[in-house]
Motif scaffolding. Structure first.
Motif, mmCIF file in Angstrom:
data_model
loop_
_atom_site.group_PDB
_atom_site.id
_atom_site.type_symbol
_atom_site.label_atom_id
_atom_site.label_comp_id
_atom_site.label_asym_id
_atom_site.label_seq_id
_atom_site.Cartn_x
_atom_site.Cartn_y
_atom_site.Cartn_z
ATOM 1 N N GLU A 1 0.830 -1.208 0.000
ATOM 2 C CA GLU A 1 0.000 0.000 0.000
ATOM 3 C C GLU A 1 0.861 1.254 0.000
ATOM 4 O OE1 GLU A 1 -3.364 2.366 0.020
ATOM 5 O OE2 GLU A 1 -3.085 0.239 -0.421
ATOM 6 N N ARG B 1 2.178 1.717 -3.410
ATOM 7 C CA ARG B 1 1.119 2.174 -4.305
ATOM 8 C C ARG B 1 0.833 3.654 -4.100
ATOM 9 N NH1 ARG B 1 -4.075 3.149 -4.273
ATOM 10 N NH2 ARG B 1 -4.236 2.730 -2.058
ATOM 11 N N GLN B 2 0.838 4.140 -2.822
ATOM 12 C CA GLN B 2 0.577 5.552 -2.541
ATOM 13 C C GLN B 2 1.682 6.430 -3.123
ATOM 14 O OE1 GLN B 2 -1.958 7.026 -1.263
ATOM 15 N NE2 GLN B 2 -3.150 5.212 -0.669
ATOM 16 N N ALA C 1 1.139 6.632 -6.814
ATOM 17 C CA ALA C 1 -0.011 7.493 -7.114
ATOM 18 C C ALA C 1 0.314 8.951 -6.903
ATOM 19 C CB ALA C 1 -1.187 7.082 -6.231
ATOM 20 N N SER C 2 1.153 9.250 -5.871
ATOM 21 C CA SER C 2 1.528 10.654 -5.607
ATOM 22 C C SER C 2 2.326 11.217 -6.753
ATOM 23 C CB SER C 2 2.327 10.712 -4.299
ATOM 24 O OG SER C 2 2.794 12.018 -4.055
ATOM 25 N N ARG D 1 -2.005 13.160 1.702
ATOM 26 C CA ARG D 1 -1.150 12.005 1.419
ATOM 27 C C ARG D 1 -0.101 11.838 2.522
ATOM 28 N NH1 ARG D 1 -1.086 13.810 -4.173
ATOM 29 N NH2 ARG D 1 -2.459 12.472 -5.448
ATOM 30 N N GLU E 1 -1.662 10.018 5.436
ATOM 31 C CA GLU E 1 -1.906 8.593 5.154
ATOM 32 C C GLU E 1 -0.600 7.811 5.184
ATOM 33 O OE1 GLU E 1 -4.169 5.811 1.806
ATOM 34 O OE2 GLU E 1 -4.084 8.019 1.596
ATOM 35 N N TRP E 2 0.479 8.426 4.623
ATOM 36 C CA TRP E 2 1.774 7.726 4.677
ATOM 37 C C TRP E 2 2.242 7.511 6.103
ATOM 38 C CZ3 TRP E 2 4.466 11.110 0.368
ATOM 39 C CH2 TRP E 2 3.943 10.750 -0.877
#
Length: 730
Positions: free
Chosen positions: A346, A349-350, A353-354, A427, A430-431
């Motif tokens: 995950e 993936r983040q 996506a960033s 973001r 979330e990280w």
């Protein structure tokens, strides 16, 4: 009884087909026209052939032509089955012009065909001799179908009470006996009965004989002499009949001896040990049974004590507990590692996506703010040109519009930066959460590894496998000990069987001499009877020579009339005695057998109906018709008055009750169901199938179905045990 293998060389659609069956449930799932019913009929044909039973001459079943081979090939079957601890292989050629049946005993393939005599249908009846059940009775008891019993009138003699007394007969026979007695007549003076007519004829012939005897004193003397011989002949015939009854006694004694001889090769269970002790013919044999039984009990007690010691061993208990704990921690560690890998995926993936989002926003922001700046530059250029050519008014307007366009571009750029900043803040948070989760997972994994004093996951797995290996070593030692005990038990049983057969051999030698004396006495009686008949014939010849045909004819007619009268009297008394005995036997059977059969049918119905119906009765006088007590109104209902599903359940309970009772007299019989559950709803089906799973531990079950419900429900149990199997029909 267990059917191990079936080969259909040619039977209906099947050609060179071979089937192997499991000892428990055999589930055959296939659509219609796939050959399920043909396979079922092939099993019956392989065991019993294709001839009708309960007939005097050879007659074939209506299905004979239906199941002739569709392809070029022999009308032939081979079946391998087990009975009484022995394995038989039965070959059948079903073609009428080349019909043949041969029986072999595995594993040596010793042929036993000639041991079995042919009946009036030229059939040897191998399986019927083994089980005591003809084809009709076998299918009635083992094949669950809604149709009524085809041989109900013959089923009652096959059901023995636990008292091992005479078999019950049927009411139809009692009615026939009553009609026979009425036809013969109860009084000798009744003119319209056979007995009255015979009495009248005897009186008439006696008068004629007296008239003829008065003619000649010599004829009278001969008549008296013949009468004396006739009396002696009657006595000799009665004595001969008594001696002939001994033939059944010796046959029964020999059959019992053969049974005990065969059973001496099998290991008895607890009930059979009691039978052996009760049937022992000498104290030596009884002591042998008791001693062997006690030795086996001591051996079993030793095995149980060793098992208890193994189970109470503190080291093994500690190892088992430690293995349980490490197994639990292993499962927890697998879950933690899976979550750890998912968190890292995950996080990656983040990050990807960033990067994609930043590039896309940059393109959007640059593309949205370019055109206002371009317009501002163009307008500023026009304004400068206007001032150069002394057009101050136009230049001022162009410069004013340039300033407005530049302001609008600056405003659009500011607007695009604000959402990107908010997105970057989201973001980042979330990280941080994902990294915090990863840290927690690392901490938990570290605590688990430190608990077992290992440095990494591979070392943990090695620790787990080491515990497994230690426990397997202990189990191997225990199994070795059990095998040794089993071998000792086998040696005891073999020695017991050898000594029992020695006792049986001595026993047979003892009563062989008695049978020889009986045969000698029977021969003497028949010789004397023949001599008396010759003397009577000689006297009749003398009478004919002295007086002519008239006297001889009168005496012959008188004797025939007297003999006919005596035969009618004897027949009448025999019929009365048979009727009374049958009535008494039937009442006794109803007392001994009916409650047990009804109790079992009620138990089965209670289970498969979830307690809705608990009282079921089978009426042997009406072909074992089924009645049930309706619980709400307490009314007795016939089977036809119930719903279709309940009728099928009652048929299921009826056949299983009869199957269980017959199996108790022989051994567990197989059970056949061909699309029986088609009218069951899901709840009824599941309860019935669960009962079949219980029944499958003792009986071999063949379940044929064209729907998927049974397979979906039973698959997890059938595939988990070697005792059951799922078959695919190609």
């Amino acid at each position: 009884m267990r059917i191990d293998e079936l080969q259909l060389k040619g039977f209906g659609k099947w050609q060179d087909a071979e089937f192997h069956f499991a000892p428990g449930i055999n589930l055959f799932y296939a659509p219609n026209e796939a050959g399920k019913s043909t396979l079922l009929q092939g099993i019956f044909a392989a065991l019993y052939g294709m001839k009708r039973d309960y007939v005097k001459t050879t007659r074939y079943l209506p299905e004979y032509e239906k199941y002739r081979p569709w392809h070029q090939g022999e009308y032939e079957t081979i079946v391998t089955y087990q009975l009484a601890g022995k394995t038989y292989r039965l070959h059948r050629s079903l073609l009428k012009e080349r019909e043949q049946a041969r029986l072999f005993l595995d594993p040596e393939w010793t042929e036993l065909t000639d041991v079995y005599q042919e009946d009036r249908r030229k059939e040897r009846n191998f399986v019927e001799k083994h089980l005591g059940l003809g084809r009709s009775l076998f299918t009635d008891v083992t094949w669950i179908r809604r149709e009524p019993l085809t041989a109900g009138e013959h089923l009652m003699p096959a059901l023995k009470a636990e008292t091992e007394e005479a078999n019950p007969m049927i009411h139809k026979i009692l009615g026939e006996l009553d009609r026979e007695v009425s036809t013969i007549g109860k009084k000798e003076r009744a003119e319209n009965t056979l007995l009255g007519k015979a009495s009248t004829l005897v009186a008439q012939k006696e008068q004629e004989l007296r008239h003829a005897e008065s003619v000649s004193h010599e004829v009278g003397r001969l008549s008296r002499q013949i009468a004396d011989w006739e009396m002696e002949r009657v006595r000799q015939e009665q004595q001969r009949q008594r001696l002939l009854q001994g033939r059944e006694h010796w046959a029964k004694k020999d059959e019992e001896w053969q049974k005990r001889w065969q059973l001496s090769y099998t290991a008895p269970d607890e009930q059979q040990w009691v039978w052996w002790e009760n049937s022992a013919q000498s104290q030596e044999e009884r002591s042998l049974h008791q001693g062997t039984r006690q030795a086996l009990r001591r051996l079993q007690t030793t095995m149980q004590d060793e098992l208890s010691v193994n189970l109470s061993n503190s080291v093994q208990i500690k190892q088992r507990r430690e293995l349980e704990h490490i197994q639990q921690d292993y499962e927890q560690g697998v879950r933690l590692r899976r979550h750890w890998e998912e968190a890292h995926m995950e996080l990656a993936r983040q990050a990807a996506a960033s990067r994609l989002s930043i590039g896309r926003e940059a393109r959007q922001s640059s593309g949205g703010a370019v055109w206002p700046w371009a317009i501002a530059v163009v307008l500023a250029g026009l304004g400068c040109i206007s001032f150069l050519f002394d057009q101050a008014g136009s230049g001022g307007i162009a410069l004013a519009l340039a300033f407005i366009a530049a302001g609008y571009g600056w405003w659009m750029k500011s607007k695009s930066k604000a959402p990107r900043k908010a997105t970057d803040d989201g973001r980042s948070e979330e990280w941080q959460n994902i990294q915090q989760e990863i840290s927690q997972l690392d901490e938990k994994l570290g605590m688990l590894l430190r608990k077992w004093q290992v440095t990494d996951w591979d070392a943990f797995l090695e620790r787990k496998e080491e515990l497994h290996h230690q426990l397997r070593s202990h189990e191997s030692e225990r199994l070795t000990s059990e095998i040794a005990k089993k071998e000792e038990e086998s040696t005891l049983l073999q020695e017991w069987g050898r000594k029992v057969r020695t006792c049986l051999a001595r026993e047979k030698e003892a009563w062989e001499s008695e049978r020889t004396n009986w045969q000698t006495e029977l021969s003497r009686s028949e010789e004397r009877l023949q001599e008396i008949r010759e003397q009577i014939a000689k006297a009749n010849g003398q009478m004919e020579a002295h007086e002519g045909v008239f006297v001889a004819q009168a005496r012959s007619e008188y004797e025939d009339a007297v003999m006919s009268l005596e035969q009618l009297q004897v027949r009448r008394e025999a019929l009365k005695l048979a009727r009374d005995m049958l009535q008494e036997a039937l009442e006794e059977w109803n007392r001994d057998v009916s409650p047990a059969v009804n109790q079992h049918a009620s138990m089965v119905m209670d289970k498969i109906s979830a307690g809705v119906y608990r009282e079921v009765r089978l009426d042997p006088r009406e072909g074992f018709a089924v009645r049930v007590l309706e619980p709400a109104r307490k009314q007795i209902l016939e089977q036809e008055q119930c719903s279709t599903g309940t009728q099928d359940q009652l048929t299921f309970a009826q056949r299983l009750a009869l199957l269980q009772h017959v199996s108790q007299q022989t051994e567990p019989l197989p059970l056949f169901l061909d699309d029986h559950f088609v009218h069951y709803d899901q709840d009824r089906l599941e309860r019935a199938l669960m009962y079949l799973l219980e029944l499958g531990e003792q009986h071999q079950i063949f379940l044929f179905t064209c729907v998927e419900r049974e397979q979906l429900f039973l698959a997890k149990w059938l595939r988990a045990h070697d005792r059951h199997a799922i078959h695919q029909l190609a």
